[in-house]
Enzyme design. Structure first.
Site, short mmCIF file in Angstrom:
data_model
loop_
_atom_site.label_atom_id
_atom_site.label_comp_id
_atom_site.label_asym_id
_atom_site.label_seq_id
_atom_site.Cartn_x
_atom_site.Cartn_y
_atom_site.Cartn_z
CB CYS A 77 -3.59 27.42 0.35
SG CYS A 77 -4.53 26.39 -0.81
CG ASN A 110 -5.01 25.90 -6.24
OD1 ASN A 110 -4.98 25.74 -7.46
ND2 ASN A 110 -5.79 26.81 -5.71
CB CYS A 123 -8.73 23.16 1.42
SG CYS A 123 -8.73 21.36 1.38
NE ARG A 124 -5.03 26.29 3.80
CZ ARG A 124 -3.79 26.22 4.26
NH1 ARG A 124 -3.45 26.91 5.34
NH2 ARG A 124 -2.89 25.46 3.67
CB SER A 125 -5.75 29.30 -2.48
OG SER A 125 -5.45 28.07 -3.08
CG ASP A 168 -4.05 22.40 5.56
OD1 ASP A 168 -5.18 22.10 5.10
OD2 ASP A 168 -2.99 21.99 5.08
P1 4NP Z 1 -5.07 23.58 1.15
O1 4NP Z 1 -5.21 22.20 1.95
O2 4NP Z 1 -3.61 23.98 1.23
O3 4NP Z 1 -5.94 24.52 1.90
O4 4NP Z 1 -5.53 23.30 -0.26
C1 4NP Z 1 -4.44 21.07 1.61
C2 4NP Z 1 -4.88 20.22 0.62
C3 4NP Z 1 -4.15 19.10 0.31
C4 4NP Z 1 -2.98 18.82 0.99
C5 4NP Z 1 -2.54 19.68 1.98
C6 4NP Z 1 -3.27 20.81 2.29
N1 4NP Z 1 -2.23 17.66 0.69
O5 4NP Z 1 -1.23 17.39 1.38
O6 4NP Z 1 -2.59 16.92 -0.25
#
Ligand code: 4NP
Length: 151
Positions: free
Chosen positions: A8, A11, A13-15, A122
């Site tokens: 994702c 790294n 939240c989702r993955s 997201d």
């Molecule tokens: P993820 O979510 O891609 O599902 O891990 C996010 C976590 C952090 C950020 C963006 C998306 N960020 O911009 O810090």
């Protein structure tokens, strides 16, 4: 050994959830699962507390995971690379060096609904509800992936 990488943006939240969920459904002695992010802001950190909580609510512990950034070496190290959304797809494909590497990369929800190109939203800037929805989507997708790769 089948090697599966979940990707994702952050790294956190989702993955990490996708990694934990798939690990819970397969024999981890024959299937290696990992996750990474296309962005490097959270490298070395634990998963987001909201992801750890929704996982724990579903009897999955992802607190052993630490954030890392996707690298070109991952095209060699993994057989299947599942991305969450079209931005991840673009970012990963931009690093691919051959058609063989390109063919390893798939939008994860296409495993359930082939060709629909649906995205795992997201949840980072949303509330806790977003994490429940993400969990449900990834649980359903990983069920299909587990059946496929354990054959
Ligand atoms: P993820 O979510 O891609 O599902 O891990 C996010 C976590 C952090 C950020 C963006 C998306 N960020 O911009 O810090």
């Amino acid at each position: 050994m089948v090697r599966v990488l979940m990707v994702c943006l952050g790294n956190i939240c989702r993955s990490p959830l996708a990694e934990g969920i798939l690990k819970s459904k397969v024999n981890t002695e024959t299937i290696f699962v990992d996750s990474a992010g296309t962005g490097g802001w959270h490298v070395g950190e634990l998963p987001d507390i909201r992801s750890m909580e929704v996982a724990r609510k579903n009897q999955i512990d992802i607190s052993d995971q630490r954030c890392r950034k996707f690298s070109v070496q991952d095209f060699t190290d993994f057989d299947l690379i599942y991305v969450m959304d079209s931005a991840n797809l673009r970012d990963v494909l931009n690093l691919a060096g051959s058609q063989y590497e390109i063919d390893k990369v798939k939008l994860i929800l296409n495993e359930m609904e082939p060709g629909m190109d649906k995205e795992v939203p997201d949840p980072y800037y949303g509330g806790n509800n977003g994490f429940d929805l993400v969990f449900e989507m990834l649980d359903a997708a990983c069920e299909v992936i587990a059946k496929k790769i354990e054959k």
